[in-house]
Design a protein around this motif. Structure first.
Motif, PDB file in Angstrom:
ATOM      1  N   ALA A   1       0.834  -1.205   0.000  1.00  0.00           N
ATOM      2  CA  ALA A   1       0.000   0.000   0.000  1.00  0.00           C
ATOM      3  C   ALA A   1       0.867   1.252   0.000  1.00  0.00           C
ATOM      4  CB  ALA A   1      -0.933  -0.009   1.213  1.00  0.00           C
ATOM      5  N   TRP A   2       1.958   1.239   0.769  1.00  0.00           N
ATOM      6  CA  TRP A   2       2.844   2.412   0.849  1.00  0.00           C
ATOM      7  C   TRP A   2       3.531   2.665  -0.486  1.00  0.00           C
ATOM      8  CZ3 TRP A   2       8.008   3.491   0.187  1.00  0.00           C
ATOM      9  CH2 TRP A   2       8.467   4.707   0.694  1.00  0.00           C
ATOM     10  N   VAL A   3       3.989   1.599  -1.152  1.00  0.00           N
ATOM     11  CA  VAL A   3       4.651   1.756  -2.451  1.00  0.00           C
ATOM     12  C   VAL A   3       3.690   2.342  -3.482  1.00  0.00           C
ATOM     13  CG1 VAL A   3       5.683   0.506  -4.389  1.00  0.00           C
ATOM     14  CG2 VAL A   3       6.369  -0.035  -2.045  1.00  0.00           C
ATOM     15  N   LEU A   4       2.460   1.834  -3.515  1.00  0.00           N
ATOM     16  CA  LEU A   4       1.467   2.370  -4.441  1.00  0.00           C
ATOM     17  C   LEU A   4       1.158   3.832  -4.122  1.00  0.00           C
ATOM     18  CD1 LEU A   4      -0.992  -0.671  -4.605  1.00  0.00           C
ATOM     19  CD2 LEU A   4       0.531   0.125  -6.419  1.00  0.00           C
ATOM     20  N   LEU A   5       1.046   4.142  -2.837  1.00  0.00           N
ATOM     21  CA  LEU A   5       0.781   5.526  -2.433  1.00  0.00           C
ATOM     22  C   LEU A   5       1.943   6.432  -2.819  1.00  0.00           C
ATOM     23  CD1 LEU A   5      -1.105   7.501  -0.991  1.00  0.00           C
ATOM     24  CD2 LEU A   5       0.007   6.874   1.164  1.00  0.00           C
ATOM     25  N   PHE A   6       3.157   5.944  -2.667  1.00  0.00           N
ATOM     26  CA  PHE A   6       4.333   6.724  -3.051  1.00  0.00           C
ATOM     27  C   PHE A   6       4.262   7.111  -4.519  1.00  0.00           C
ATOM     28  CE2 PHE A   6       8.423   6.494  -5.271  1.00  0.00           C
ATOM     29  CZ  PHE A   6       9.051   7.606  -4.729  1.00  0.00           C
ATOM     30  N   TRP A   7       3.956   6.143  -5.395  1.00  0.00           N
ATOM     31  CA  TRP A   7       3.942   6.462  -6.821  1.00  0.00           C
ATOM     32  C   TRP A   7       2.750   7.356  -7.176  1.00  0.00           C
ATOM     33  CZ3 TRP A   7       7.222   6.971 -10.424  1.00  0.00           C
ATOM     34  CH2 TRP A   7       6.793   7.156 -11.746  1.00  0.00           C
ATOM     35  N   ILE A   8       1.623   7.172  -6.497  1.00  0.00           N
ATOM     36  CA  ILE A   8       0.471   8.047  -6.724  1.00  0.00           C
ATOM     37  C   ILE A   8       0.854   9.497  -6.454  1.00  0.00           C
ATOM     38  CG2 ILE A   8      -1.802   8.698  -5.838  1.00  0.00           C
ATOM     39  CD1 ILE A   8      -2.350   5.718  -5.381  1.00  0.00           C
ATOM     40  N   VAL A   9       1.536   9.734  -5.336  1.00  0.00           N
ATOM     41  CA  VAL A   9       1.919  11.090  -4.948  1.00  0.00           C
ATOM     42  C   VAL A   9       3.037  11.618  -5.839  1.00  0.00           C
ATOM     43  CG1 VAL A   9       2.924  12.483  -3.093  1.00  0.00           C
ATOM     44  CG2 VAL A   9       1.164  10.778  -2.570  1.00  0.00           C
ATOM     45  N   PHE A  10       4.047  10.791  -6.080  1.00  0.00           N
ATOM     46  CA  PHE A  10       5.199  11.237  -6.877  1.00  0.00           C
ATOM     47  C   PHE A  10       4.787  11.589  -8.298  1.00  0.00           C
ATOM     48  CE2 PHE A  10       8.859  10.293  -9.654  1.00  0.00           C
ATOM     49  CZ  PHE A  10       9.770  11.197  -9.122  1.00  0.00           C
ATOM     50  N   SER A  11       3.951  10.767  -8.911  1.00  0.00           N
ATOM     51  CA  SER A  11       3.543  11.010 -10.303  1.00  0.00           C
ATOM     52  C   SER A  11       2.592  12.185 -10.438  1.00  0.00           C
ATOM     53  CB  SER A  11       2.894   9.755 -10.889  1.00  0.00           C
ATOM     54  OG  SER A  11       1.706   9.419 -10.187  1.00  0.00           O
ATOM     55  N   SER A  12       2.064  12.693  -9.324  1.00  0.00           N
ATOM     56  CA  SER A  12       1.130  13.818  -9.392  1.00  0.00           C
ATOM     57  C   SER A  12       1.829  15.168  -9.416  1.00  0.00           C
ATOM     58  CB  SER A  12       0.161  13.764  -8.207  1.00  0.00           C
ATOM     59  OG  SER A  12       0.833  14.017  -6.990  1.00  0.00           O
ATOM     60  N   PHE A  13       3.146  15.201  -9.230  1.00  0.00           N
ATOM     61  CA  PHE A  13       3.859  16.476  -9.341  1.00  0.00           C
ATOM     62  C   PHE A  13       3.798  16.960 -10.786  1.00  0.00           C
ATOM     63  CE2 PHE A  13       5.684  14.975  -5.347  1.00  0.00           C
ATOM     64  CZ  PHE A  13       5.660  16.140  -4.598  1.00  0.00           C
TER      65      PHE A  13
END
Length: 612
Positions: free
Chosen positions: A233-245
């Motif tokens: 869940a943390w890895v998926l959340l990381f990419w969700i946030v990172f790709s939103s920049f």
């Protein structure tokens, strides 16, 4: 539990001797299970999660009341009902000071995503509130010290998820209540997501530190499903946030949206498995957001069907026309979308230039014109917008209708006719926002008495040819306005010299041969050394248009504000740099107003951002 361990939360004096269990697998396992027993702390965490939502509801309620108050004030102003409380220094002084603090905007390396200090303060206050919920009375003494903080951070992480989705939808409950458009709430959506990632990281870091400190990392991974599911869940959340920049999401926005949705679905599934062994009361916070998301999608689907499908089939058809400056005018006819407020935007999709793509563009006309047809002026960049320009060039000699889909309208612009003085500022295609406001005020002045008496349009453009986009609208506004002092200032920043004797001539800067040939067929001749320029005769432009060369000096442009009991309304639509310059100048004027250094009226400022 094993011998020597009671059922109460472990403490420094809880009767547990670490030296006696070292190397004893059974005792270590019992110790781990006792450490993970947080049944006595769940009620507190659950209460704080509820308190978080009581706080959010209170904040939304406050801004809802502010919205209702603004609607009432606008209603009274349009009917010229004087409001004594608004004239009082007890109201005007603090309001001016609040605006001075919140209006300024500081750019970092000309970042397109730069926002105002007001946005920054709101995000910081939210972040401070989250930290308070995580750490206030969150830790206990003893072996469960780090675990208690970790679990509290986990609860607060999950509690924020419904807010995250509420801030994301096009059909936004928070937006309806507070009078805020979804694209403005989208800024808060992104920052709430980043803060959620922060608290999720706190949750994971505290847990790992705790297990590592007692040498139980390997046992926890081998005996519990929470570490692998939580990590996923943390890895998926990381990419969700990172790709939103912005630099990443703008590379391929359509791809970003698709993977954004799919990853969040995966995150929700992983999170559900992660929290399954613990309190079921926390499940509500992970699955309610899914309901919000699908409700928004269903509403949008119904809106699309209503706006674009009739008993005769698809009801929306678009025609394309090339304009100077690599701009395409898209006119959508036969749509059921016949009513909107000046300054609102719609989502436009033309399958010819991209399937399953829907892009927001400001509606550049009034609903009372052309039988309710929608007009969009779209500058060509990449992808969808570049395809529109090429398609218009290919069909310049024989325009054809294309299937189109529209949805909306969206946006919550204020009625600027309520202000005694209005200043509309636009840069380039930002005029698609300010020109409808200009026409609306002019039209209102011709049909009845309105508070607005002074109206100024400042349009910054690279080439004078761009006035061709809205030449007819400028003439109509000048002819329609009654009892209205209307001034139009055109600032040309491209180094092009335009004399006042040639205001009846529009120099069309053309790079597309298809347009140039089309103009020559209509009798245009080349009057400049540059072969890419064609002089097209136009009717005389209004006499109230003043031509300037170079960028505006905002301290001069906004000077000499009328002193009234009411406010001056300022609307800005254009590049980030232009918006930031106007913000900072208006903030300085508000400071002088707050400190009574100058007798000026208050300034209400609305900034319309290009991108979301």
């Amino acid at each position: 539990m094993g011998d020597g361990i009671d059922n109460s939360p472990l403490s420094l004096t809880g009767g547990f001797n670490l030296s006696q269990i070292a190397g004893n697998y059974s005792a270590e396992y019992d110790f781990l299970q006792a450490m993970l027993d947080f049944s006595e702390f769940d009620p507190t965490n659950q209460y704080l999660a509820q308190l978080f939502w009581y706080t959010i509801a209170g904040i939304i309620g406050f801004f809802t009341l502010v919205n209702i108050g603004q609607q009432l004030i606008a209603h009274w102003r349009l009917r010229k009902i004087r409001i004594g409380a608004l004239e009082s220094d007890l109201f005007k002084g603090p309001l001016a000071l609040l605006r001075f603090v919140s209006y300024p905007q500081f750019q970092v390396w000309k970042c397109k995503g730069s926002r105002s200090m007001g946005d920054l303060f709101l995000v910081l206050l939210y972040f401070a509130m989250i930290l308070m919920f995580v750490y206030i009375s969150g830790a206990v003494a003893g072996f469960q010290h780090w675990m208690s903080v970790a679990f509290r951070a986990g609860w607060i992480t999950v509690a924020q998820l419904p807010l995250l989705i509420l801030l994301a939808g096009k059909n936004n409950l928070i937006g309806y209540l507070t009078g805020t458009s979804y694209e403005r709430l989208n800024l808060l959506h992104r920052w709430v997501a980043r803060i959620i990632f922060f608290t999720a990281s706190l949750h994971m870091i505290y847990l790992y530190h705790n297990f590592s400190f007692y040498g139980l990392v390997s046992m926890e991974w081998n005996t519990d499903t929470c570490p692998p599911t939580g990590t996923a869940a943390w890895v998926l959340l990381f990419w969700i946030v990172f790709s939103s920049f912005a630099p990443i999401r703008n590379l391929r926005y359509e791809l970003f949206v698709a993977q954004h949705v799919l990853l969040y679905v995966g995150f929700t599934v992983a999170l559900s498995y992660h929290i399954q062994p613990y309190s079921r009361s926390i499940w509500m916070y992970s699955w309610v957001p899914a309901g919000f998301f699908f409700l928004d999608r269903v509403i949008r689907l119904i809106q699309y069907a209503w706006n674009n499908v009739s008993s005769r089939g698809l009801s929306s058809q678009a025609t394309l026309q090339m304009l100077p400056g690599e701009v395409t005018m898209v006119t959508v006819k036969n749509s059921r979308l016949r009513s909107w407020t000046p300054g609102q935007h719609a989502l436009l999709s033309i399958p010819k230039c991209g399937h399953l793509q829907s892009h927001p563009f400001t509606i550049a006309c009034l609903p009372s014109k052309d039988n309710g047809s929608l007009k969009f002026l779209i500058r060509a960049k990449d992808g969808f917008t570049r395809c529109l320009l090429k398609t218009a060039a290919e069909r310049a000699d024989a325009p054809q209708s294309l299937t189109a889909f529209v949805n909306g309208p969206y946006g919550s612009p204020k009625c600027f006719a309520q202000f005694e003085r209005v200043i509309l500022i636009s840069g380039g295609t930002g005029a698609t926002f300010t020109i409808p406001l200009l026409l609306d005020i002019a039209q209102r002045s011709s049909t009845g008495s309105i508070p607005c008496r002074n109206l100024t349009l400042i349009w910054v453009m690279k080439s004078f040819a761009q006035i061709y986009w809205f030449e007819d609208e400028l003439r109509e506004a000048s002819e329609t306005a009654k009892d209205l002092n209307l001034d139009i200032h055109i600032h040309i920043t491209g180094g092009e010299q335009v004399s006042t004797e040639c205001l009846d001539v529009v120099c069309l800067c053309l790079k597309e041969d298809a347009i140039q040939e089309g103009l020559e067929k209509r009798g245009c001749t080349c009057g400049f050394a540059d072969k890419n320029k064609v002089v097209a005769k136009q009717s005389q432009l209004p006499s109230n248009i003043t031509i300037h060369h170079g960028r505006p000096v905002w301290s001069t442009a906004l000077a000499n504000l009328y002193t009234t009991y009411d406010e001056t309304g300022v609307a800005v639509a254009g590049p980030t740099g232009l918006a930031a310059d106007v913000r900072n100048e208006v903030a300085q004027i508000e400071l002088k107003h707050a400190m009574r250094l100058e007798d000026t009226s208050g300034l209400y400022l609305h900034i319309e951002h290009y991108g979301f």
